[in-house]
Design an enzyme around this catalytic site. Structure first.
Site, PDB file in Angstrom:
ATOM      1  N   CYS A  93     -20.503  57.154-129.231  1.00 46.10           N
ATOM      2  CA  CYS A  93     -20.920  58.449-128.688  1.00 46.10           C
ATOM      3  C   CYS A  93     -20.047  58.746-127.480  1.00 46.10           C
ATOM      4  O   CYS A  93     -19.988  57.933-126.546  1.00 46.10           O
ATOM      5  CB  CYS A  93     -22.391  58.426-128.279  1.00 46.10           C
ATOM      6  SG  CYS A  93     -22.898  59.896-127.327  1.00 46.10           S
ATOM      7  N   HIS A 105     -28.367  66.531-123.868  1.00 47.97           N
ATOM      8  CA  HIS A 105     -27.423  67.386-123.154  1.00 47.97           C
ATOM      9  C   HIS A 105     -27.766  68.853-123.358  1.00 47.97           C
ATOM     10  O   HIS A 105     -28.479  69.223-124.285  1.00 47.97           O
ATOM     11  CB  HIS A 105     -25.986  67.128-123.633  1.00 47.97           C
ATOM     12  CG  HIS A 105     -25.689  67.657-125.001  1.00 47.97           C
ATOM     13  ND1 HIS A 105     -26.108  67.030-126.157  1.00 47.97           N
ATOM     14  CD2 HIS A 105     -25.013  68.764-125.417  1.00 47.97           C
ATOM     15  CE1 HIS A 105     -25.702  67.708-127.212  1.00 47.97           C
ATOM     16  NE2 HIS A 105     -25.040  68.785-126.796  1.00 47.97           N
TER      17      HIS A 105
END
Length: 332
Positions: free
Chosen positions: A31, A142
């Site tokens: 990631c 996010h």
């Protein structure tokens, strides 16, 4: 290709960004937003990351040579940023502490203030897409920020409605909405010292919550430290209630509505609020934005909010119990 194309039917601009065709889905074993990836610091709490596949850029290319007197083009000037909520890949907003979310609110305010400095920016939109139902390809917690060089149509319409309401009544529309919802009570989900969360009378979605500041303020940069903490707390409580609703990660689009930047003064009639667009109407049923909604902007809510608000309040009560902030059998 990256450019803006003018829609003369709506007097609005479409953003064209062919680079976004190449956005990756989440790799199975890595990631880019996790510490150790080499893309972000090895240690951070919250972090601003420039979008790798931006729609808008500070140094856009020249548009393709297809413009005519009717079909205008413009450079895709602006800025696209990713705001990382946590270094923990599996955390969601309601799983973060209020202290941690305060850091996120501070970062949002810092970025709004910084992006406002560019005189070519007209609007700064802070938002989050959550869940596969909303097209999310990176599950790391996010949100995003877009700084537009053209005023988005929906914001333009909302500003005009608020301006006209103030001109006709002498009152702020959002302040009056707060009073209406407080008086009616049944659509209010969460309240704290500085913010209200409610399902407004008219929302498009069964669980389309608004979070609205109690004080008449126009942007996140106007808030005191206490107000920012209250905002952090009600964001946590509201999204926590959503996750308890169907006992699963609840998908949503969360959009912060604030005053324009580098434009006219809207202090008298505009008011900070956050809107949630929530695609689930039942645990496994999606409320689609289909032909009526997209083609005519004529929304249909499949359930009245007087039906759904009690369910979301009950989910909020369960969230408080899960947190140990409410005894079993206690009322919120």
């Amino acid at each position: 290709m990256a450019e803006l194309r003018y829609n003369p039917l709506l007097r609005d601009w479409t953003m064209v960004a062919s680079n976004r065709q190449h956005r990756p889905h989440m790799p199975k074993d890595t990631c880019p937003f996790c510490p150790g990836s080499g893309r972000v610091p090895d240690h951070y709490d919250v972090y601003k990351y420039d979008n790798d596949f931006p729609v808008l850029t500070p140094d856009p290319p020249e548009p393709d040579p297809v413009q005519t007197s009717l079909y205008r083009t413009a450079k895709s000037y602006g800025k696209c940023e990713v705001i990382l909520y946590s270094p923990d890949h599996t955390k969601t907003l309601p799983e973060l502490s209020v202290d941690h979310i305060v850091k996120l609110v501070d970062l949002w305010a810092e970025r709004f203030a910084e992006l406002e400095k560019d005189p070519r920016h007209q609007y700064v939109l802070i938002f989050e897409n959550r869940g596969e139902e909303c097209g999310v390809t990176m599950p790391h917690p996010h949100g995003q920020i877009y700084a537009y060089s053209k005023m988005p149509l929906k914001i333009k319409q909302e500003l005009e409605s608020c301006r006209l309401h103030h001109q006709e009544t002498g009152k702020c529309l959002l302040c009056q909405m707060n009073d209406e919802e407080k008086n009616f009570e049944q659509r209010v989900i969460v309240e704290n010292d500085h913010f209200l969360a409610y399902l407004p009378f008219f929302t498009d979605y069964p669980y389309g919550v608004f979070i609205v500041s109690k004080q008449h303020k126009t942007a996140i940069t106007d808030f005191t430290a206490d107000e920012k903490r209250s905002l952090a707390a009600i964001l946590r409580d509201t999204t926590g209630a959503m996750d308890q609703l169907f006992e699963k990660l609840f998908p949503y689009m969360m959009v912060m509505h604030q005053r324009p930047v580098n434009g006219e003064n809207v202090e008298d009639y505009y008011h900070f609020h956050i809107e949630f667009y929530t695609p689930l109407r039942e645990r496994d049923k999606i409320k689609y934005y289909a032909s009526s909604e997209m083609g005519a902007w004529a929304a249909t809510n499949p359930q009245s909010v007087e039906e759904t608000a009690p369910r979301l309040r009950e989910a909020y009560r369960r969230f408080l119990q899960k947190e140990g902030r409410l005894p079993e059998g206690g009322g919120a």
